[in-house]
Design a protein around this motif. Structure first.
Motif, PDB file in Angstrom:
ATOM      1  N   ILE A 163       0.795  -1.267  -0.041  1.00  0.00           N
ATOM      2  CA  ILE A 163       0.033   0.023  -0.004  1.00  0.00           C
ATOM      3  C   ILE A 163       0.796   1.224   0.105  1.00  0.00           C
ATOM      4  N   GLY A 164       0.738   2.133  -0.812  1.00  0.00           N
ATOM      5  CA  GLY A 164       1.389   3.486  -1.029  1.00  0.00           C
ATOM      6  C   GLY A 164       0.225   4.729  -1.033  1.00  0.00           C
ATOM      7  N   ALA A 165      -1.156   4.246  -0.952  1.00  0.00           N
ATOM      8  CA  ALA A 165      -1.979   5.522  -0.928  1.00  0.00           C
ATOM      9  C   ALA A 165      -3.270   4.878   0.130  1.00  0.00           C
ATOM     10  N   VAL A 166      -3.576   5.640   0.952  1.00  0.00           N
ATOM     11  CA  VAL A 166      -4.928   5.381   1.828  1.00  0.00           C
ATOM     12  C   VAL A 166      -5.724   6.796   1.604  1.00  0.00           C
ATOM     13  N   VAL A 167      -6.982   6.277   0.907  1.00  0.00           N
ATOM     14  CA  VAL A 167      -7.867   7.523   0.775  1.00  0.00           C
ATOM     15  C   VAL A 167      -9.166   7.417   1.582  1.00  0.00           C
ATOM     16  N   SER A 168      -9.580   8.270   2.067  1.00  0.00           N
ATOM     17  CA  SER A 168     -10.681   8.227   2.953  1.00  0.00           C
ATOM     18  C   SER A 168     -11.917   9.236   2.790  1.00  0.00           C
ATOM     19  N   PHE A 169     -12.987   8.948   3.171  1.00  0.00           N
ATOM     20  CA  PHE A 169     -14.033  10.017   3.005  1.00  0.00           C
ATOM     21  C   PHE A 169     -15.104   9.608   4.116  1.00  0.00           C
ATOM     22  N   ILE A 170     -15.434  10.692   4.910  1.00  0.00           N
ATOM     23  CA  ILE A 170     -16.606  10.694   5.979  1.00  0.00           C
ATOM     24  C   ILE A 170     -17.565  11.668   5.576  1.00  0.00           C
ATOM     25  N   GLY A 171     -18.511  11.079   5.621  1.00  0.00           N
ATOM     26  CA  GLY A 171     -19.986  11.828   5.533  1.00  0.00           C
ATOM     27  C   GLY A 171     -20.518  12.217   7.038  1.00  0.00           C
ATOM     28  N   THR A 172     -20.908  13.412   7.113  1.00  0.00           N
ATOM     29  CA  THR A 172     -21.410  13.901   8.621  1.00  0.00           C
ATOM     30  C   THR A 172     -22.687  14.636   8.345  1.00  0.00           C
ATOM     31  N   VAL A 173     -23.244  14.742   9.483  1.00  0.00           N
ATOM     32  CA  VAL A 173     -24.519  15.673   9.390  1.00  0.00           C
ATOM     33  C   VAL A 173     -24.286  17.079   9.609  1.00  0.00           C
ATOM     34  N   ARG A 174     -24.915  17.782   8.679  1.00  0.00           N
ATOM     35  CA  ARG A 174     -25.062  18.849   8.382  1.00  0.00           C
ATOM     36  C   ARG A 174     -26.154  19.903   9.301  1.00  0.00           C
ATOM     37  N   ASP A 175     -26.063  21.004   9.566  1.00  0.00           N
ATOM     38  CA  ASP A 175     -26.935  21.623  10.541  1.00  0.00           C
ATOM     39  C   ASP A 175     -28.084  22.217   9.641  1.00  0.00           C
TER      40      ASP A 175
ATOM     41  N   GLY B 157     -31.956  25.230   3.082  1.00  0.00           N
ATOM     42  CA  GLY B 157     -32.240  26.379   3.821  1.00  0.00           C
ATOM     43  C   GLY B 157     -32.853  26.322   5.231  1.00  0.00           C
ATOM     44  N   GLN B 158     -33.354  25.181   5.712  1.00  0.00           N
ATOM     45  CA  GLN B 158     -33.699  24.820   6.930  1.00  0.00           C
ATOM     46  C   GLN B 158     -32.739  24.452   8.106  1.00  0.00           C
ATOM     47  N   GLY B 159     -32.913  24.570   9.216  1.00  0.00           N
ATOM     48  CA  GLY B 159     -32.156  24.235  10.261  1.00  0.00           C
ATOM     49  C   GLY B 159     -32.452  22.766  10.789  1.00  0.00           C
ATOM     50  N   VAL B 160     -31.572  21.770  10.920  1.00  0.00           N
ATOM     51  CA  VAL B 160     -31.994  20.366  11.127  1.00  0.00           C
ATOM     52  C   VAL B 160     -31.409  20.097  12.699  1.00  0.00           C
ATOM     53  N   SER B 161     -32.259  19.844  13.310  1.00  0.00           N
ATOM     54  CA  SER B 161     -31.943  19.257  14.850  1.00  0.00           C
ATOM     55  C   SER B 161     -31.618  17.926  15.004  1.00  0.00           C
ATOM     56  N   THR B 162     -32.286  17.163  14.425  1.00  0.00           N
ATOM     57  CA  THR B 162     -31.940  15.506  14.359  1.00  0.00           C
ATOM     58  C   THR B 162     -32.166  14.837  12.983  1.00  0.00           C
ATOM     59  N   LEU B 163     -31.439  13.978  12.808  1.00  0.00           N
ATOM     60  CA  LEU B 163     -31.573  13.408  11.534  1.00  0.00           C
ATOM     61  C   LEU B 163     -31.810  11.659  11.818  1.00  0.00           C
TER      62      LEU B 163
ATOM     63  N   GLY C 264     -29.578   5.047  12.116  1.00  0.00           N
ATOM     64  CA  GLY C 264     -30.440   5.280  13.505  1.00  0.00           C
ATOM     65  C   GLY C 264     -30.475   6.892  13.874  1.00  0.00           C
ATOM     66  N   GLU C 265     -30.470   7.389  14.866  1.00  0.00           N
ATOM     67  CA  GLU C 265     -30.769   8.656  15.129  1.00  0.00           C
ATOM     68  C   GLU C 265     -29.228   9.773  15.216  1.00  0.00           C
ATOM     69  N   PHE C 266     -29.440  10.702  14.486  1.00  0.00           N
ATOM     70  CA  PHE C 266     -27.962  11.554  14.661  1.00  0.00           C
ATOM     71  C   PHE C 266     -28.315  12.939  14.851  1.00  0.00           C
ATOM     72  N   ARG C 267     -27.322  13.595  15.123  1.00  0.00           N
ATOM     73  CA  ARG C 267     -27.298  15.026  15.304  1.00  0.00           C
ATOM     74  C   ARG C 267     -26.368  15.751  14.614  1.00  0.00           C
ATOM     75  N   PRO C 268     -26.556  17.016  14.203  1.00  0.00           N
ATOM     76  CA  PRO C 268     -25.528  17.708  13.537  1.00  0.00           C
ATOM     77  C   PRO C 268     -24.035  17.377  13.783  1.00  0.00           C
ATOM     78  N   MET C 269     -23.055  17.339  13.086  1.00  0.00           N
ATOM     79  CA  MET C 269     -21.784  16.682  13.317  1.00  0.00           C
ATOM     80  C   MET C 269     -21.601  15.537  13.561  1.00  0.00           C
ATOM     81  N   ASP C 270     -22.395  14.668  13.637  1.00  0.00           N
ATOM     82  CA  ASP C 270     -22.247  13.162  13.902  1.00  0.00           C
ATOM     83  C   ASP C 270     -21.631  12.529  12.425  1.00  0.00           C
ATOM     84  N   GLN C 271     -20.877  11.554  12.409  1.00  0.00           N
ATOM     85  CA  GLN C 271     -20.410  10.785  11.482  1.00  0.00           C
ATOM     86  C   GLN C 271     -21.627   9.808  10.738  1.00  0.00           C
TER      87      GLN C 271
END
Lengths: 150, 85
Positions: free
Chosen positions: A26-38, A42-48, A84-91
């Protein structure tokens, strides 16, 4: 190749270390993390809330990974998707690809995310000040997935 | 023949169930036939599964189209376009 669908959180550092442990090719490790936006549409999200189709979810993610391995010369890859249940910034999702050189790992990681967004049976429901709403699929996600078949 | 039908996300909420066993009447042999048969159950079903709805179908946990043939014991799922990631 590892596919996990779980409610528990993940530690990307631990997962990446595990994926490349003992593999000097291995010479390369690429990662992607998707997270919860707030903020979404146009609307604020409290839980997802993320619902999925147990059984088909694992199967479709494994199929997407198989396609990536057939297309690019990868050493290994990993997909973890939570529900399951998530809040903004959760992975929400982690994709890690490893290869000898970075090009293959970058392309495979993006391909997996683009296909996952349109093929894997997950659905998001947002809770906002205006009430609950199901997230609508975006045309831009379809277009992103389609460019890989050109 | 008996099959299992699953509904997810907004569709599950619209039809009020996530899973049921159905004994298919004669002539209902494809996923498209099944959708039409379910629509005949009443206004809520007709609306939720109507032509204008963007719905996906999976047969035995693989994405399919409405021409997919159903066999005894099949697991057929209807759901809106996916939004994971």
């Amino acid at each position: 190749m590892t596919v996990r669908v779980q409610s528990d959180d993940f530690d990307a550092g631990v997962e990446m270390a595990r994926l490349r442990a003992g593999n000097p090719r291995i010479g390369a490790v690429v990662s992607f993390i998707g997270t919860v936006r707030d903020l979404n549409d146009g609307q604020g999200v409290s839980t997802l809330t993320l619902e999925h189709y147990p059984g088909m979810t694992e199967r479709s993610l494994a199929d997407i990974c198989d396609q990536a391995r057939a297309r690019w010369d990868l050493e290994d890859l990993l997909v973890i998707h939570r529900y399951g249940e998530f809040r903004p910034m959760d992975q929400i999702v982690l994709v890690v690809t490893t290869s000898a050189h970075r090009g293959e790992a970058f392309l495979a990681c993006e391909f997996i995310m683009d296909y996952l967004k349109t093929q894997a049976p997950f659905w998001k429901k947002e809770s906002t000040a205006q009430g609950e709403r199901w997230v609508q699929a975006r045309n831009t996600d379809d277009e992103a997935a389609q460019r890989w078949s050109r | 023949m008996m099959i299992t039908v699953l509904f997810f996300a907004s569709l599950r909420e619209s039809v009020g169930t996530g899973r049921e066993q159905i004994h298919l009447p004669e002539g209902v042999t494809t996923a498209g036939h099944l959708r039409a048969y379910l629509r005949s159950r009443g206004a809520a079903w007709d609306s939720a599964l109507g032509e204008g709805r963007a719905l996906r179908v999976a047969v035995n946990q693989v994405m399919a189209d409405e021409s997919a043939l159903l066999s005894p014991g099949a697991e057929v799922a209807f759901f809106p376009p996916v939004t994971g990631g």
